[in-house]
Design a protein around this motif. Structure first.
Motif, short mmCIF file in Angstrom:
data_model
loop_
_atom_site.label_atom_id
_atom_site.label_comp_id
_atom_site.label_asym_id
_atom_site.label_seq_id
_atom_site.Cartn_x
_atom_site.Cartn_y
_atom_site.Cartn_z
N ALA A 174 0.83 -1.20 0.00
CA ALA A 174 0.00 0.00 0.00
C ALA A 174 0.87 1.25 0.00
O ALA A 174 1.97 1.26 0.57
N CYS A 175 0.39 2.30 -0.65
CA CYS A 175 1.08 3.60 -0.68
C CYS A 175 0.25 4.61 0.09
O CYS A 175 -0.59 5.31 -0.49
N GLU A 176 0.47 4.69 1.37
CA GLU A 176 -0.25 5.64 2.22
C GLU A 176 0.65 6.85 2.46
O GLU A 176 1.79 6.71 2.89
N SER A 177 0.13 8.03 2.18
CA SER A 177 0.93 9.24 2.30
C SER A 177 1.06 9.69 3.75
O SER A 177 0.07 9.75 4.48
N GLY A 178 2.29 9.99 4.15
CA GLY A 178 2.52 10.46 5.51
C GLY A 178 3.99 10.76 5.75
O GLY A 178 4.86 10.29 5.00
N LEU A 179 4.26 11.52 6.78
CA LEU A 179 5.63 11.92 7.13
C LEU A 179 5.81 11.83 8.63
O LEU A 179 4.94 12.25 9.41
N VAL A 180 6.95 11.29 9.07
CA VAL A 180 7.29 11.24 10.48
C VAL A 180 8.48 12.17 10.73
O VAL A 180 9.34 12.33 9.86
N HIS A 181 8.50 12.78 11.89
CA HIS A 181 9.57 13.73 12.24
C HIS A 181 9.96 13.57 13.70
O HIS A 181 9.11 13.36 14.57
N THR A 182 11.26 13.63 13.95
CA THR A 182 11.77 13.74 15.31
C THR A 182 13.11 14.44 15.26
O THR A 182 13.69 14.60 14.18
N CYS A 183 13.59 14.88 16.41
CA CYS A 183 14.90 15.52 16.49
C CYS A 183 15.81 14.66 17.35
O CYS A 183 15.50 14.40 18.53
N LEU A 184 16.91 14.20 16.78
CA LEU A 184 17.90 13.39 17.49
C LEU A 184 18.97 14.29 18.08
O LEU A 184 19.40 15.26 17.44
N THR A 185 19.42 13.96 19.28
CA THR A 185 20.48 14.72 19.92
C THR A 185 21.49 13.77 20.56
O THR A 185 21.19 12.60 20.81
N ALA A 186 22.69 14.27 20.80
CA ALA A 186 23.69 13.46 21.50
C ALA A 186 23.18 13.17 22.91
O ALA A 186 22.63 14.04 23.57
N GLY A 187 23.33 11.95 23.37
CA GLY A 187 22.83 11.58 24.68
C GLY A 187 23.13 10.14 25.00
O GLY A 187 23.77 9.44 24.20
N SER A 188 22.65 9.69 26.14
CA SER A 188 22.95 8.33 26.58
C SER A 188 21.69 7.55 26.92
O SER A 188 21.72 6.59 27.67
N GLU A 189 20.56 7.98 26.36
CA GLU A 189 19.30 7.32 26.67
C GLU A 189 19.11 6.03 25.87
O GLU A 189 18.57 5.05 26.38
N PHE A 190 19.59 6.04 24.62
CA PHE A 190 19.39 4.88 23.74
C PHE A 190 20.69 4.54 23.02
O PHE A 190 21.57 5.38 22.85
N GLU A 191 20.75 3.29 22.57
CA GLU A 191 21.84 2.83 21.71
C GLU A 191 21.21 2.21 20.47
O GLU A 191 20.22 1.47 20.57
N ALA A 192 21.76 2.51 19.29
CA ALA A 192 21.27 1.94 18.04
C ALA A 192 22.38 1.16 17.37
O ALA A 192 23.50 1.65 17.24
#
Length: 281
Positions: A174-192
């Motif tokens: 399916a082609c559903e139109s949409g956009l997601v946004h967030t702001c990433l910053t230096a920190g120690s809360e998560f690891e990817a």
């Protein structure tokens, strides 16, 4: 491996009928947020990017030295098509105002100028792997000298021609139109952690492997039913990560056309309050 923190996760969905390139019900406050100057030459992808960021941006927030990363398959395709059609019909009388918006990365440039982000901007198209590759690039940007964070946007706003093109490769998605946004910053809360590989185009039974995106996490039911637009899977990934406890993980895997595979696994390293205290130090 990257360590980081991130803010609220914003998702805007545009309902665009299959036989149209215009949303049936655009946000009522659209032009209050993005303004109307120069709007004649914007496409809906650019409007969507400006809107989803404008709705969440704190006017007092400093955006200098931030970078903008947009992950999209079709991006400003309608603007490019509009330029071609105008050139065909208007010939040498074509208005030069068409040109700034008719590049594959014009939304990223317009957004950077609008919010005053001076760290550079990137537009990434990696097919089904677009959300993972854009996320990776945004995290890389946190390591730049003087970096103040990365604005990450992923998604598509499908015009008629984009739907037709997508259907040639994977009509089942399916082609559903949409956009997601967030702001990433230096920190120690998560690891990817990221993994990239080539997988066989056929499964063990000899059948073809269809492109897909799946999500696995401790506080969300496993899901394999995402469509072509990576905005929705990335939004679920980040929102699920926000709800994890220390030590829990959530992962997203994308299997692209012809075998390329990408996977990102996010682990919560610390509670939100602890991460904020460490950042202040």
């Amino acid at each position: 491996m990257f360590q980081f923190s991130f803010g609220e996760v914003d998702l805007v969905v545009l309902d665009i009928p299959e036989d149209s390139s215009e949303p049936s019900a655009p946000p009522g406050d659209l032009y209050d947020v993005i303004g109307s100057e120069g709007d004649r030459y914007r496409d809906w992808f650019t409007r969507g990017c400006l809107y989803v960021v404008g709705k969440s941006l704190d006017p007092s927030e400093s955006t200098a030295n931030q970078i903008v990363v947009i992950g999209t398959e079709y991006g400003n395709t309608p603007a490019l098509l509009g330029l071609q059609r105008a050139a065909q019909s208007q010939g040498r009388r074509l208005s030069p105002q068409y040109f700034p918006g008719a590049t594959s990365s014009s939304a990223a440039a317009f957004l950077s100028m609008r919010i005053g982000a001076t760290g550079g901007n990137y537009t990434i198209n990696a097919g089904i792997l677009t959300p993972i590759m854009a996320f990776w690039q945004a995290l890389c940007g946190l390591g730049y000298p003087q970096s103040a964070g990365s604005r990450l946007l992923v998604g598509d706003v499908y015009c008629v021609e984009a739907r037709e093109d997508a259907a040639k490769e994977a009509p089942e998605l399916a082609c559903e139109s949409g956009l997601v946004h967030t702001c990433l910053t230096a920190g120690s809360e998560f690891e990817a952690r990221f993994e990239f590989a080539e997988t066989p185009e056929e499964d063990e039974a000899g059948g073809s492997r269809p492109p897909r995106t799946s999500l696995r996490g401790p506080v969300a039911a496993p899901r394999d039913g995402y469509g072509r637009n990576g905005a929705f899977a990335l939004a679920d990934l980040l929102r699920t990560a926000r709800r994890t406890e220390v030590g829990e993980v959530v992962s997203m895997e994308c299997l692209g056309f012809g075998g390329p595979r990408g996977k990102v696994t996010i682990t919560r390293l610390s509670a939100p309050g602890v991460a904020a205290e460490r950042s202040a130090r």
